[in-house]
Design a protein around this motif. Sequence first.
Motif, PDB file in Angstrom:
ATOM      1  N   ALA A 108      -4.415   7.376   7.250  1.00 24.47           N
ATOM      2  CA  ALA A 108      -3.132   6.842   6.781  1.00 24.47           C
ATOM      3  C   ALA A 108      -2.065   7.044   7.843  1.00 24.47           C
ATOM      4  O   ALA A 108      -2.199   7.889   8.729  1.00 24.47           O
TER       5      ALA A 108
ATOM      6  N   ALA B 259      -2.855   9.680   0.531  1.00 28.47           N
ATOM      7  CA  ALA B 259      -3.439   9.371   1.833  1.00 28.47           C
ATOM      8  C   ALA B 259      -4.935   9.123   1.745  1.00 28.47           C
ATOM      9  O   ALA B 259      -5.485   8.316   2.485  1.00 28.47           O
TER      10      ALA B 259
ATOM     11  N   ARG C 137       0.812  -1.223   0.000  1.00 26.48           N
ATOM     12  CA  ARG C 137       0.000   0.000   0.000  1.00 26.48           C
ATOM     13  C   ARG C 137       0.843   1.269   0.000  1.00 26.48           C
ATOM     14  O   ARG C 137       0.354   2.342  -0.377  1.00 26.48           O
TER      15      ARG C 137
ATOM     16  N   ILE D 291      -4.979  11.591   8.912  1.00 26.33           N
ATOM     17  CA  ILE D 291      -3.689  10.976   9.261  1.00 26.33           C
ATOM     18  C   ILE D 291      -3.719  10.539  10.721  1.00 26.33           C
ATOM     19  O   ILE D 291      -3.937  11.343  11.621  1.00 26.33           O
TER      20      ILE D 291
ATOM     21  N   VAL E 101       3.573   7.435   2.546  1.00 29.85           N
ATOM     22  CA  VAL E 101       2.176   7.352   2.938  1.00 29.85           C
ATOM     23  C   VAL E 101       1.733   5.892   2.884  1.00 29.85           C
ATOM     24  O   VAL E 101       1.945   5.224   1.852  1.00 29.85           O
ATOM     25  N   VAL E 102       1.151   5.395   3.957  1.00 29.82           N
ATOM     26  CA  VAL E 102       0.569   4.052   3.965  1.00 29.82           C
ATOM     27  C   VAL E 102      -0.927   4.201   4.232  1.00 29.82           C
ATOM     28  O   VAL E 102      -1.345   4.361   5.390  1.00 29.82           O
ATOM     29  N   PRO E 103      -1.749   4.201   3.188  1.00 28.56           N
ATOM     30  CA  PRO E 103      -3.196   4.309   3.389  1.00 28.56           C
ATOM     31  C   PRO E 103      -3.690   3.170   4.297  1.00 28.56           C
ATOM     32  O   PRO E 103      -3.269   2.032   4.171  1.00 28.56           O
TER      33      PRO E 103
END
Length: 280
Positions: free
Chosen positions: A222, A217, A150, A249, A274-276
């Motif tokens: 995220a 995001a 992701r 976030i 960014v890691v959704p």
Amino acid sequence: MAVVVVTDSSASLPTELTDELAIAVVPLHVLVGDRTVREGIDPIDIDYAADSVTTSAASPGELREVYERALERSGGDGVVAVHISRQLSGTWEAGRQAVRDMDASDKVLLVDSLGAGLATGLPTLAAARRAHAGSVLDTVFEAAVAAATRARTFVLVNRTEQLRRGGRLSTAASFFGSELVTKPLLQIVEGRLELREKVRTRSKAYTRLVAAAVDAAGAEGAAVAVQHLGAPEAAETISGQLRDLSPGIGELIVAEFGPALAVHLGVGAIGVVVVPGGCA
């Protein structure tokens, strides 16, 4: 016992997190002239622009030693090792050789983070949190793979020369022409560092960097990381803008790039990962 998570020093995780989650960290090497320095262990004084400074991966022997200690510490529950993209470093391949040489290789699972810096660190966190909660080996492994898949990574550098010299940047970026009048905005795609766009000024480049991160995001929340090399004020400004523009976030880490990445990125580099969905 519990599954133990291992990563390498390129992950750039703050010490308080590695200590809290008992993450084992294998140092990468910085080569300064005729000296080999272990990142995170040995004192390093580097001129990041010098041609004589480069990096090297951890060796299979070093990795095997850490994996074996981690496996013993797990009480046989297993080890998940999350490493820098195999497209950017030989560390993952060295890890695979180390696992092949071990008697309990089925208990040590390797994850290619498809990234570098905190794009390795955030999937490591996802795995370590599952391990800390008592999850079994396969579940910990899947948490790292899912977060790595992701993750979206964007990097702004002043010049790409150091990346090209070290073979870390696709030759497709050669169409830049003069970098004296452009600011290269890069991204990691399937583990490779590639050109995203070129921007005329630093301020516009920051705007484009933030816009890319906000878009990645989304609206569902995220985990985000901002990294820099010698640009703490810019990192804090970008972090604040991300908070304002993406209120979903749930976690935001700000850290400096470690020497093994800094050698290739150069002073002034800024990166956003960014890691959704986050890394819970």
